[in-house]
Design a protein around this motif. Structure first.
Motif, PDB file in Angstrom:
ATOM      1  N   ALA A  93      21.700  50.477  63.487  1.00  0.00           N
ATOM      2  CA  ALA A  93      20.112  50.347  63.487  1.00  0.00           C
ATOM      3  C   ALA A  93      19.531  50.932  62.822  1.00  0.00           C
ATOM      4  O   ALA A  93      18.062  50.787  62.556  1.00  0.00           O
ATOM      5  N   GLU A 141      18.865  40.084  53.299  1.00  0.00           N
ATOM      6  CA  GLU A 141      19.926  39.371  54.526  1.00  0.00           C
ATOM      7  C   GLU A 141      20.958  40.440  54.914  1.00  0.00           C
ATOM      8  O   GLU A 141      21.125  40.194  56.098  1.00  0.00           O
ATOM      9  N   ALA A 152      21.061  44.628  61.469  1.00  0.00           N
ATOM     10  CA  ALA A 152      20.222  44.464  62.795  1.00  0.00           C
ATOM     11  C   ALA A 152      21.142  43.608  63.665  1.00  0.00           C
ATOM     12  O   ALA A 152      20.971  44.158  65.032  1.00  0.00           O
ATOM     13  N   ASN A 153      21.620  42.770  63.384  1.00  0.00           N
ATOM     14  CA  ASN A 153      22.378  41.792  64.407  1.00  0.00           C
ATOM     15  C   ASN A 153      23.569  42.328  64.795  1.00  0.00           C
ATOM     16  O   ASN A 153      23.956  42.159  66.079  1.00  0.00           O
ATOM     17  N   ASP A 212      19.728  43.409  55.719  1.00  0.00           N
ATOM     18  CA  ASP A 212      19.028  44.110  56.802  1.00  0.00           C
ATOM     19  C   ASP A 212      18.994  43.321  58.265  1.00  0.00           C
ATOM     20  O   ASP A 212      19.382  44.083  59.002  1.00  0.00           O
ATOM     21  N   LEU A 213      19.092  42.013  57.945  1.00  0.00           N
ATOM     22  CA  LEU A 213      18.982  41.316  59.105  1.00  0.00           C
ATOM     23  C   LEU A 213      20.396  41.234  59.760  1.00  0.00           C
ATOM     24  O   LEU A 213      20.599  41.381  60.829  1.00  0.00           O
ATOM     25  N   ALA A 214      21.463  41.203  58.921  1.00  0.00           N
ATOM     26  CA  ALA A 214      22.727  41.399  59.452  1.00  0.00           C
ATOM     27  C   ALA A 214      23.158  42.617  60.220  1.00  0.00           C
ATOM     28  O   ALA A 214      23.872  42.491  61.076  1.00  0.00           O
ATOM     29  N   CYS A 270      17.597  49.335  59.807  1.00  0.00           N
ATOM     30  CA  CYS A 270      16.488  48.415  60.026  1.00  0.00           C
ATOM     31  C   CYS A 270      15.392  48.633  59.396  1.00  0.00           C
ATOM     32  O   CYS A 270      15.062  49.735  59.262  1.00  0.00           O
ATOM     33  N   ILE A 318      24.830  47.004  71.073  1.00  0.00           N
ATOM     34  CA  ILE A 318      23.941  47.520  72.168  1.00  0.00           C
ATOM     35  C   ILE A 318      23.945  46.489  73.393  1.00  0.00           C
ATOM     36  O   ILE A 318      24.253  46.721  74.602  1.00  0.00           O
ATOM     37  N   SER A 324      23.883  45.620  65.235  1.00  0.00           N
ATOM     38  CA  SER A 324      23.466  46.472  66.163  1.00  0.00           C
ATOM     39  C   SER A 324      23.177  45.914  67.455  1.00  0.00           C
ATOM     40  O   SER A 324      23.600  46.437  68.615  1.00  0.00           O
ATOM     41  N   LEU A 325      22.442  44.808  67.292  1.00  0.00           N
ATOM     42  CA  LEU A 325      22.191  44.164  68.509  1.00  0.00           C
ATOM     43  C   LEU A 325      23.307  43.698  69.281  1.00  0.00           C
ATOM     44  O   LEU A 325      23.225  43.814  70.634  1.00  0.00           O
TER      45      LEU A 325
END
Lengths: 335, 261
Positions: free
Chosen positions: B24, B34, B40-41, B36-38, B27, B47, B43-44
């Protein structure tokens, strides 16, 4: 999240033409479609000034989404529960996604993401000034959802009916997600207000710092709004800054009551005759200072975007080089 | 029916939460939107995995334990994650050194870890511990995507430019020794294996070696030779970096004990 910037001139918007009678058959057809509330699509003829206005507005909007990831991203590592951490990451990721499809919508007008990003990094293009304020405590995350996204929704819902098709369609999806963010932000604040004294103080502190900035987000008063008349004529802008601001205040005051926070404006009162809340004076000097680059975080926000882009150059170069090598290898095999 | 011991669930959860925290950090700072989004995904997902595992452990532990009491109110010496996942997103430096994030370090770490986890989750989805098996089945889908994403970039880096190749090789040289920890025994894993609910991770080594060898060959990168120190994060003896990571992650929650968020 985003708003406001549509009225903020930048380098590309300085030479916009003013409303004038149609010069050609094509222009007459364009005007007729606008008058009939029809949609303009990428392949349609459009006046250069209309195209430029849209490129400016959509790219400012996209930049706002990307820069807007930073103030909230500031709290991801410190989110006080795993649930809130997950919600925040997902939210910031949504903002990045909005940026992505807004850049794509702008590209249908003949510009490129690279050019737009260069505009942001060189300081030529603006982004929503609201992101030039710091996020100082955890409640800022909730307040940004409630108030900043709330204000953004007010501004963006009319954009779902924007005359330019790709922008209008992008906004429909963006608005759905923003409305979800707003409810999440408000819910997080409700939980904090039911918590400890320290938690309630955080919420009030955040509301005190963001309230006036959110009112300013709707842009200058109608009398001082340079692009509004043409924007309205072209069906890019549908509702005036002052009307949207009033709508936002009227909707927000009762929500603040339910939440149990005060709004930092002693002049905020219900006006029976108008059927609206009256409010105090917005500090436009402070707003313009920030728009012009001299707010509390302008330099940090922009420098952070520039650094991420610069540090990522080798990654983008690698992807490109690999793709070229793969193509060359495939060509060789085919030969 | 056999159930996995709570300490083992915490080992899996700690790995996920700590790597989720590291990923994360990108982020808003990714090399391209793209990615950045990947990240974050990814990481999500991590978590999310940590939450399910902590919730399961908390339910079984009782005594008021919650996912957040386990994530936020245990000290670094109680964390049972691999040292690999707590390392910063840059090369080898002391705990209080500052450095720019390096995407090669992040990608290579995600590659080495997700190559292991696709195997671990695949084994655990057949566990007689039905709750753990359900979490594993869900996590397997995510880990496959994480591996696909990371391996794809390892190949791009290795095959891309001279600079990207050098950065990827440097990241491999830095991180590979930390993977030795996957294969060393620990009391927690021994107890978990004895419970009958958990596969011995050492039986997955050949399959992991094969995944790594395939990707590195395609990327024209060299598998470093490993000797010497074997990290001991899963025993609770960590690098200098974990207490900083947890200090940041836990600070706000610990300043308001008992608060609900």
């Amino acid at each position: 999240m985003y708003t406001q910037a549509m009225d903020i001139p930048d380098e590309s918007g300085k030479k916009l033409s003013v409303v004038s009678p149609p010069q050609s058959e094509q222009e007459a057809a364009f005007e007729a479609r606008i008058d009939a509330d029809g949609r303009i699509e990428p392949q349609d003829w459009m006046p250069e000034a209309y195209r430029k206005t849209l490129v400016r507005q959509i790219s400012q909007h996209a930049h706002s989404e990307i820069v807007g990831m930073l103030p909230e991203g500031n709290w991801i590592s410190r989110a006080p529960s795993l649930k809130r951490k997950a919600i925040l990451i997902a939210k910031v990721q949504d903002e990045g996604g909005h940026g992505l499809y807004l850049y794509s919508a702008a590209e249908t007008l003949g510009t490129s993401r690279g050019d737009m990003i260069d505009g942001l990094h060189s300081g030529k293009a603006k982004y929503s000034s609201i992101f030039n304020y710091p996020t100082l405590n955890w409640a800022d995350v909730g307040v940004i959802g409630w108030l900043v996204d709330g204000a953004a929704i007010m501004n963006q819902i009319p954009l779902c009916r924007c005359s330019y098709g790709p922008y209008a369609r992008a906004m429909i999806r963006v608005c759905k997600e923003e409305s979800f963010h707003q409810r999440q932000g408000y819910e997080a604040l409700l939980v904090m207000m039911k918590g400890t004294e320290a938690q309630r103080s955080m919420v009030q502190d955040a509301v005190n710092r963001w309230w006036w900035k959110c009112l300013a987000m709707f842009g200058p008063p109608d009398a001082d709004s340079p692009h509004s008349a043409q924007g309205m004529r072209w069906g890019i802008k549908r509702i005036s800054n002052d009307d949207l601001r009033q709508k936002f205040i009227d909707a927000t005051v009762p929500q603040a009551k339910v939440l149990g926070v005060s709004l930092p404006d002693p002049e905020l009162k219900w006006n029976e005759a108008r059927g609206h809340y009256d409010h105090g004076q917005i500090d436009w000097q402070e707003f313009w200072n920030t728009v012009e680059g001299n707010g509390p975080c302008n330099k940090e926000r922009l420098a952070t975007r520039v650094k991420a882009h610069k540090d990522g150059q080798w990654v983008r170069d690698a992807a490109l080089a690999h793709a070229q090598k793969q193509r060359a290898r495939a060509d060789k095999e085919a030969a | 029916m056999s159930t996995a011991p709570n300490d083992y669930l915490l080992h899996l959860a700690d790995n996920a939460v700590v790597l989720g925290q590291r990923d994360a950090e990108w982020c808003g700072h990714g090399p391209i939107l793209e990615e950045d989004l990947a990240l974050a995904n990814v990481s999500l997902d991590l978590i999310g995995q940590a939450r399910l595992l902590y919730q399961l452990a908390a339910t079984r532990m009782g005594k008021g334990a919650t996912e957040d009491s386990l994530a936020y109110f245990r000290d670094d010496t109680e964390f049972r994650n691999y040292t690999l996942v707590e390392l910063p997103n840059h090369g080898a430096l002391v705990g209080y050194a500052a450095s720019d994030r390096d995407y090669a370090t992040t990608i290579v770490r995600n590659f080495l870890y997700s190559a292991l986890m696709v195997l671990v989750w695949d084994a655990l989805q057949k566990s007689p511990d039905a709750d753990l098996a359900a979490i594993a089945a869900k996590s397997l889908k995510e880990a496959r995507y994480h591996l696909h994403h990371a391996a794809d970039w390892v190949v791009k880096f290795g095959d891309g430019t001279e600079e990207s190749h050098a950065r990827a090789q440097a990241a491999l040289d830095h991180l590979f020794p930390y993977t030795e920890e996957f294969w060393t025994p620990s009391a927690i894993e021994d107890a978990a294996i004895a419970s009958g609910a958990v596969t011995d991770v050492r039986t997955l080594r050949a399959a992991w070696d094969a995944i790594v060898a395939d990707t590195l060959a395609e990327a024209t990168l060299k598998r470093p030779e490993v000797r010497g120190y074997v990290p001991e994060g899963k025993h609770g003896r960590h690098s200098e970096h974990l207490s900083y990571l947890l200090g940041e992650m836990q600070g706000l929650a610990r300043a308001h004990p008992g608060a609900t968020w």
